[in-house]
Write a protein that holds these residues in place. Sequence first.
Motif, short mmCIF file in Angstrom:
data_model
loop_
_atom_site.label_atom_id
_atom_site.label_comp_id
_atom_site.label_asym_id
_atom_site.label_seq_id
_atom_site.Cartn_x
_atom_site.Cartn_y
_atom_site.Cartn_z
N TRP A 29 -3.57 -6.75 2.11
CA TRP A 29 -3.36 -5.52 2.88
C TRP A 29 -2.25 -4.67 2.26
O TRP A 29 -2.39 -3.46 2.10
CB TRP A 29 -3.03 -5.88 4.32
CG TRP A 29 -2.91 -4.69 5.23
CD1 TRP A 29 -1.83 -3.86 5.38
CD2 TRP A 29 -3.91 -4.17 6.10
NE1 TRP A 29 -2.09 -2.89 6.30
CE2 TRP A 29 -3.37 -3.04 6.76
CE3 TRP A 29 -5.22 -4.56 6.40
CZ2 TRP A 29 -4.08 -2.30 7.69
CZ3 TRP A 29 -5.93 -3.83 7.33
CH2 TRP A 29 -5.36 -2.70 7.95
N GLU A 30 -1.14 -5.31 1.92
CA GLU A 30 -0.02 -4.56 1.34
C GLU A 30 -0.40 -3.95 0.00
O GLU A 30 -0.05 -2.81 -0.30
CB GLU A 30 1.19 -5.47 1.17
CG GLU A 30 1.84 -5.92 2.46
CD GLU A 30 1.11 -7.08 3.11
OE1 GLU A 30 0.06 -7.50 2.57
OE2 GLU A 30 1.58 -7.57 4.16
N ALA A 31 -1.14 -4.71 -0.83
CA ALA A 31 -1.53 -4.20 -2.14
C ALA A 31 -2.52 -3.05 -2.01
O ALA A 31 -2.42 -2.05 -2.74
CB ALA A 31 -2.15 -5.32 -2.98
N SER A 32 -3.45 -3.15 -1.09
CA SER A 32 -4.47 -2.11 -0.95
C SER A 32 -3.91 -0.86 -0.29
O SER A 32 -4.33 0.26 -0.60
CB SER A 32 -5.65 -2.64 -0.13
OG SER A 32 -6.25 -3.76 -0.74
N SER A 33 -2.97 -1.03 0.64
CA SER A 33 -2.44 0.12 1.38
C SER A 33 -1.63 1.06 0.51
O SER A 33 -1.35 2.19 0.92
CB SER A 33 -1.57 -0.36 2.55
OG SER A 33 -0.47 -1.13 2.08
N PRO A 74 -4.81 3.41 5.22
CA PRO A 74 -4.86 2.26 6.12
C PRO A 74 -6.03 2.33 7.10
O PRO A 74 -6.51 1.30 7.57
CB PRO A 74 -3.51 2.30 6.84
CG PRO A 74 -2.99 3.66 6.62
CD PRO A 74 -3.55 4.14 5.33
N THR A 75 -6.49 3.53 7.41
CA THR A 75 -7.65 3.66 8.28
C THR A 75 -8.89 3.08 7.62
O THR A 75 -9.71 2.42 8.28
CB THR A 75 -7.90 5.14 8.63
OG1 THR A 75 -6.74 5.68 9.26
CG2 THR A 75 -9.09 5.28 9.57
N TYR A 76 -9.04 3.29 6.31
CA TYR A 76 -10.16 2.70 5.57
C TYR A 76 -10.07 1.18 5.57
O TYR A 76 -11.07 0.48 5.71
CB TYR A 76 -10.19 3.23 4.14
CG TYR A 76 -10.72 4.63 4.00
CD1 TYR A 76 -11.56 5.17 4.98
CD2 TYR A 76 -10.38 5.41 2.91
CE1 TYR A 76 -12.05 6.46 4.86
CE2 TYR A 76 -10.87 6.71 2.78
CZ TYR A 76 -11.70 7.22 3.76
OH TYR A 76 -12.19 8.50 3.64
N LEU A 77 -8.85 0.66 5.41
CA LEU A 77 -8.66 -0.79 5.43
C LEU A 77 -9.04 -1.35 6.80
O LEU A 77 -9.70 -2.40 6.89
CB LEU A 77 -7.21 -1.13 5.11
CG LEU A 77 -6.71 -0.77 3.71
CD1 LEU A 77 -5.22 -1.06 3.59
CD2 LEU A 77 -7.47 -1.54 2.65
N TYR A 78 -8.62 -0.66 7.83
CA TYR A 78 -8.92 -1.09 9.19
C TYR A 78 -10.43 -1.05 9.46
O TYR A 78 -11.00 -2.01 10.00
CB TYR A 78 -8.18 -0.18 10.17
CG TYR A 78 -8.64 -0.28 11.60
CD1 TYR A 78 -8.32 -1.37 12.38
CD2 TYR A 78 -9.39 0.76 12.17
CE1 TYR A 78 -8.74 -1.46 13.70
CE2 TYR A 78 -9.81 0.69 13.49
CZ TYR A 78 -9.48 -0.42 14.24
OH TYR A 78 -9.90 -0.49 15.54
N LEU A 79 -11.08 0.02 9.08
CA LEU A 79 -12.52 0.14 9.30
C LEU A 79 -13.30 -0.86 8.47
O LEU A 79 -14.29 -1.44 8.94
CB LEU A 79 -12.98 1.57 8.99
CG LEU A 79 -12.51 2.66 9.94
CD1 LEU A 79 -12.97 4.03 9.44
CD2 LEU A 79 -13.03 2.41 11.35
N SER A 80 -12.87 -1.08 7.24
CA SER A 80 -13.56 -2.02 6.36
C SER A 80 -13.53 -3.43 6.93
O SER A 80 -14.56 -4.11 7.01
CB SER A 80 -12.92 -2.00 4.97
OG SER A 80 -13.44 -3.03 4.15
N LYS A 81 -12.37 -3.86 7.34
CA LYS A 81 -12.24 -5.22 7.89
C LYS A 81 -12.99 -5.34 9.21
O LYS A 81 -13.67 -6.36 9.45
CB LYS A 81 -10.77 -5.58 8.07
CG LYS A 81 -10.55 -6.99 8.61
CD LYS A 81 -9.13 -7.44 8.39
CE LYS A 81 -8.85 -7.61 6.92
NZ LYS A 81 -9.64 -8.73 6.33
#
Length: 217
Positions: free
Chosen positions: A78-82, A87-94
């Motif tokens: 999460w830290e590396a991708s953010s 972060p919205t994309y990370l949240y939606l993806s997961k």
Amino acid sequence: MFLNLLKKDFYLIGRSLGGVVSLFTLSVSVVFIFYTSIEVNEMLSARSIRGLKWAIIFILNFVIVSQSLWEERESMGWEASSSYVSPTYLYLSKSITIWFCTILVNALLILVLSIFFQNMVLDRYLGEWLFANLGSGCLVFLGVSLGVIAFESRLKEIIIPLLQLPFSIPLFLFGLEAENRYWIEPGLYLPSIGLLLFFLLFYGTLGSIMVETLQNE
């Protein structure tokens, strides 16, 4: 980019739980326990079976969300991708990845319930699956958003069950009642589905706001 995030989340789920197979095994185990302890002596009502179904869905979602977030934190994904992805994309993806896995497990869960319990008939399969998937979606969005908060907290895994349970109570109370009315009163088809769609939109929007707020801080 978004497809790469989905692949990463599918990999984390497979590494932490062995994929959909482990979730299905867990659900079958819970169903078998209730079957051998209650159904063999006294036939459960359709309402009680749906309550059991929602309880199993809650357990499955809690397990898969917690384990996936644990793998995410341990791998520092999460830290590396953010640093280069919203972060919205990370949240939606997961959330989408976990929801997809729960949809598959729900399909098998409804089939198992129909085999073990007499008042769960296959004629209602699609309707039962629909409500199970809507409930799972709400719990996934809620669990992932609380997991993001846990990243910033010293409590880590403890904060998820502490917060998820009170936030899930309205979903259980209104969602289960909406599903029962869906089958009892034909005139309430759309309101029953619309209620769970409201919860889905509410939890999804709430999670996006939480993620953006933590990122800005």
